[in-house]
Design an enzyme around this catalytic site. Sequence first.
Site, PDB file in Angstrom:
ATOM      1  N   ASN A 153     -10.101  -0.270   0.071  1.00 19.50           N
ATOM      2  CA  ASN A 153      -8.646  -0.185   0.131  1.00 19.50           C
ATOM      3  C   ASN A 153      -8.078  -0.654  -1.210  1.00 19.50           C
ATOM      4  OD1 ASN A 153      -5.905  -0.531   0.566  1.00 19.50           O
ATOM      5  ND2 ASN A 153      -6.139  -1.564   2.540  1.00 19.50           N
TER       6      ASN A 153
ATOM      7  N   CYS B 289       0.807  -1.222   0.000  1.00 17.93           N
ATOM      8  CA  CYS B 289       0.000   0.000   0.000  1.00 17.93           C
ATOM      9  C   CYS B 289       0.842   1.274   0.000  1.00 17.93           C
ATOM     10  CB  CYS B 289      -0.942   0.010   1.197  1.00 17.93           C
ATOM     11  SG  CYS B 289      -2.055  -1.400   1.258  1.00 17.93           S
TER      12      CYS B 289
ATOM     13  N   HIS C 169      -3.631   6.970   3.573  1.00 13.56           N
ATOM     14  CA  HIS C 169      -3.976   5.708   2.925  1.00 13.56           C
ATOM     15  C   HIS C 169      -5.399   5.342   3.312  1.00 13.56           C
ATOM     16  CE1 HIS C 169      -4.116   1.635   1.655  1.00 13.56           C
ATOM     17  NE2 HIS C 169      -3.909   1.107   2.840  1.00 13.56           N
TER      18      HIS C 169
END
Length: 329
Positions: free
Chosen positions: A286, A114, A256
């Site tokens: 996500n 990520c 994030h």
Amino acid sequence: MNTPCYIRAIGHCVPERILTNADFERMVDTNDEWIVTRTGIRERHVALNGETCVDLCLGASQAALAQAGMDAQELTHVIVGTFSADSVIPSAACMLSHRLGISGRMAMDLSAACSGFLYAVETARALLMLHPKAKILVAACDIVSSRVDYTDRSTCVLFGDGAGAVILTAEPGQGSSEVVDVLLAADGAVGDLLTVKGGGSGTPYKLNDAIRKDFFVEMNGREVYKHAVRNMSGICEEILTKHGLTDRDVDVFIPHQANLRIVEAVGKRLNLPEERVFTNLQKYGNTSAASVPLALSEAVGEGVIKPGHTVLLGTFGGGFTWGSALLRF
């Protein structure tokens, strides 16, 4: 003196197909209230109609090139942040370069889960130090749906697919923003808390072997939450302190987009009110490496980020990896 780095343009791309929480109610033992309460996610775009990492990178890259008024032939380097490229060999960056109609330029993939976007941006900053005339395409994309077990209700509802892309140069252009600084960190000692092991050289397989559970995302959610909140907020505080800034100097914070609980906890630690924290996870879930550039692209497109704004980025990913960045628009 450091060579400056500017984001000349930004674009994003997501698959057409959407999986809503109602869709998951028909797939696994879950419901909309449970998902929204624990994650804030209501839907996510998924590449279940055959789209690939390179397809989405191409869409995001073309959007960035169009915004910059630039031809792909002007690019000197192509970097793709991903853990879910179309293939092990060739790399997504090589395939993307070909799809853009360019060859003979440096192209490479970078894997930091990520955190892939910020890791790729920092790599591009280093390249600009060596090659100040460079025009670098950084794309970040993950097709997380390809590594999600859709029978595991604890993970499958969390993830979506998408891509974001920026063009970085040492000279500003109209509407560009400056990458003031990037800080990165990692800790492999706790990497087993979030893994996709199957298919790696550490877990070899033979022809006709069954697909095992470790081919998909496996996560200790409680522990990941603790590390994500602590490390993401810590490195964001570090970059602000380094530049003599406080929370009052941050106009927009883009973290994030893991889940709403993490985002809210990090925002609280940084003393940033909700109206200065940009979220779009309710629409996308996500999206791993694409998370930050996708949110940044939307925040710019929606006018949330305005000229003169100081923007703070924060990220956290498997590995573990984490980072922060300061942008000035």
